[in-house]
Design an enzyme around this catalytic site. Structure first.
Site, PDB file in Angstrom:
ATOM      1  N   THR A  11     -16.912   1.621   3.245  1.00 10.76           N
ATOM      2  CA  THR A  11     -15.474   1.684   3.491  1.00 10.76           C
ATOM      3  C   THR A  11     -15.042   3.143   3.602  1.00 10.76           C
ATOM      4  O   THR A  11     -15.753   4.055   3.191  1.00 10.76           O
ATOM      5  CB  THR A  11     -14.698   1.042   2.327  1.00 10.76           C
ATOM      6  OG1 THR A  11     -14.951   1.802   1.135  1.00 10.76           O
ATOM      7  CG2 THR A  11     -15.113  -0.410   2.110  1.00 10.76           C
ATOM      8  N   LYS A  57     -13.253   0.023 -14.437  1.00 15.21           N
ATOM      9  CA  LYS A  57     -13.651  -1.286 -13.924  1.00 15.21           C
ATOM     10  C   LYS A  57     -14.122  -2.209 -15.050  1.00 15.21           C
ATOM     11  O   LYS A  57     -13.974  -3.440 -14.946  1.00 15.21           O
ATOM     12  CB  LYS A  57     -14.720  -1.127 -12.849  1.00 15.21           C
ATOM     13  CG  LYS A  57     -14.202  -0.472 -11.578  1.00 15.21           C
ATOM     14  CD  LYS A  57     -13.029  -1.254 -10.962  1.00 15.21           C
ATOM     15  CE  LYS A  57     -12.566  -0.679  -9.640  1.00 15.21           C
ATOM     16  NZ  LYS A  57     -11.493  -1.471  -9.013  1.00 15.21           N
ATOM     17  N   TYR A  80     -14.794   6.003 -13.658  1.00 15.10           N
ATOM     18  CA  TYR A  80     -14.657   4.852 -12.774  1.00 15.10           C
ATOM     19  C   TYR A  80     -15.194   3.589 -13.446  1.00 15.10           C
ATOM     20  O   TYR A  80     -14.553   2.532 -13.417  1.00 15.10           O
ATOM     21  CB  TYR A  80     -15.386   5.115 -11.464  1.00 15.10           C
ATOM     22  CG  TYR A  80     -15.280   3.990 -10.472  1.00 15.10           C
ATOM     23  CD1 TYR A  80     -14.080   3.738  -9.807  1.00 15.10           C
ATOM     24  CD2 TYR A  80     -16.371   3.174 -10.188  1.00 15.10           C
ATOM     25  CE1 TYR A  80     -13.970   2.698  -8.898  1.00 15.10           C
ATOM     26  CE2 TYR A  80     -16.271   2.136  -9.280  1.00 15.10           C
ATOM     27  CZ  TYR A  80     -15.064   1.899  -8.642  1.00 15.10           C
ATOM     28  OH  TYR A  80     -14.965   0.865  -7.748  1.00 15.10           O
ATOM     29  N   ASN A  85      -6.176  -5.315  -5.283  1.00 22.22           N
ATOM     30  CA  ASN A  85      -7.313  -4.573  -4.755  1.00 22.22           C
ATOM     31  C   ASN A  85      -7.129  -3.054  -4.795  1.00 22.22           C
ATOM     32  O   ASN A  85      -8.108  -2.321  -4.715  1.00 22.22           O
ATOM     33  CB  ASN A  85      -7.550  -5.025  -3.305  1.00 22.22           C
ATOM     34  CG  ASN A  85      -8.518  -4.142  -2.563  1.00 22.22           C
ATOM     35  OD1 ASN A  85      -9.727  -4.221  -2.761  1.00 22.22           O
ATOM     36  ND2 ASN A  85      -8.000  -3.276  -1.697  1.00 22.22           N
ATOM     37  N   ASP A 108       0.846  -1.190   0.000  1.00 17.36           N
ATOM     38  CA  ASP A 108       0.000   0.000   0.000  1.00 17.36           C
ATOM     39  C   ASP A 108       0.881   1.239   0.000  1.00 17.36           C
ATOM     40  O   ASP A 108       2.062   1.173   0.372  1.00 17.36           O
ATOM     41  CB  ASP A 108      -0.917   0.011   1.235  1.00 17.36           C
ATOM     42  CG  ASP A 108      -2.264   0.667   0.958  1.00 17.36           C
ATOM     43  OD1 ASP A 108      -2.274   1.733   0.302  1.00 17.36           O
ATOM     44  OD2 ASP A 108      -3.298   0.122   1.392  1.00 17.36           O
ATOM     45  N   ASP A 168       3.684   2.312  -4.340  1.00 13.73           N
ATOM     46  CA  ASP A 168       2.588   2.875  -5.131  1.00 13.73           C
ATOM     47  C   ASP A 168       2.462   2.030  -6.391  1.00 13.73           C
ATOM     48  O   ASP A 168       3.461   1.808  -7.089  1.00 13.73           O
ATOM     49  CB  ASP A 168       2.909   4.329  -5.479  1.00 13.73           C
ATOM     50  CG  ASP A 168       1.737   5.079  -6.094  1.00 13.73           C
ATOM     51  OD1 ASP A 168       1.021   4.479  -6.927  1.00 13.73           O
ATOM     52  OD2 ASP A 168       1.545   6.260  -5.763  1.00 13.73           O
ATOM     53  N   VAL A 169       1.254   1.568  -6.699  1.00 18.94           N
ATOM     54  CA  VAL A 169       1.080   0.672  -7.848  1.00 18.94           C
ATOM     55  C   VAL A 169       1.310   1.369  -9.181  1.00 18.94           C
ATOM     56  O   VAL A 169       1.366   0.708 -10.228  1.00 18.94           O
ATOM     57  CB  VAL A 169      -0.308  -0.012  -7.847  1.00 18.94           C
ATOM     58  CG1 VAL A 169      -0.458  -0.948  -6.661  1.00 18.94           C
ATOM     59  CG2 VAL A 169      -1.432   1.015  -7.894  1.00 18.94           C
TER      60      VAL A 169
END
Length: 259
Positions: free
Chosen positions: A188, A157, A153, A83, A40, A56-57
């Protein structure tokens, strides 16, 4: 083997695992016997007992180093739960090119980078533990249902859903299963931040709850249970599957409640 310890001897890496759905997944996999690393940007919330790796991805070199460290310190890699993601609100008129690039970089290319560096480790594990090696993506109901004010978004996805199917085809003969979980709106901190951007957060939350037939937001623990099923040895024949955890949002068409 006790079903609650079905991940015994398996090693897992969860991206975005220091909060929300990712933290719930990491916690559950730990409880079911896995050795777990969390990747993360900020690792302060990483569940106790995990190997916390800050990366960081969007940074390919950082992802490579974190994945290699996870596999080295855990003793291998059997399960990747990809995720990490970010949200976005607006129509196609509202988001700039820079915002499109940022969200796609995190939500799609972040998964690509992580898988790219995890695959060599997963292949080695697949030879020793047939059926126990998997990649699970956190997708969204936004990939399969048209939602207002979610153009960017949803596009990201939708790409994750297609990526899942393509990867499942590419790697099935290597013994690596690839699936995704499609949550509805989950309760969340990430969704809380989106609600904070609304003009009326209370009214927006009520609207999000109402659009899911169960009448409430999905819980992070409920999504984690679905991820654990898809990633677990008990799903050894499951690949190329999108599992909805959306309170019936995608598939049900209810009549309005009687007034």
């Amino acid at each position: 083997m006790n079903a609650t310890q079905d991940f015994d001897g398996l090693c897992a890496l969860v991206t975005g695992g220091a909060s929300g759905i990712g933290a719930a997944v990491a916690t559950l996999l730990l409880a079911r016997g896995a050795r777990v690393a969390v990747l993360d940007r900020e690792t302060d919330g990483a569940p106790h007992g995990t190997l916390a790796l800050r990366a960081d991805v969007t940074d390919d070199a950082a992802v490579r180093d974190a994945v290699d460290r996870a596999a080295g310190e855990l003793g291998g890699l059997h399960t990747l739960v990809s995720n990490a993601g970010v949200g976005s609100i607006g129509t196609v008129e509202d988001n700039t090119d820079e915002e499109w690039a940022r969200v796609l970089d995190v939500n799609v290319l972040g998964m690509v980078r992580t898988a790219r560096h995890a695959l060599p480790h997963l292949r080695r594990s697949a030879a020793a533990r047939p059926g126990a090696v998997s990649i699970t993506h956190t997708c969204s109901v936004a990939a399969t249902a048209g939602l207002p004010q979610r153009a960017l978004y949803s596009a990201s996805k939708g790409a994750v859903l297609s990526l899942t199917l393509a990867m499942a085809a590419d790697h099935v003969r290597e013994g690596i299963r690839v699936n995704c979980v499609n949550p509805g709106t989950a309760d969340t901190p990430w969704v809380g931040r989106l609600l904070g951007q609304a003009e009326d957060p209370v009214a927006e939350r009520a609207a999000l709850e109402a659009r899911q037939p169960l009448g409430r937001l999905v819980l992070a623990d409920e999504v984690a249970a679905a991820v654990a099923y898809l990633a677990g040895p008990g799903a050894a024949s499951v690949t190329g599957t999108a599992l909805a955890v959306d309170g019936g949002m995608q598939g049900l068409r209810l009549r309005p409640a009687a007034g």
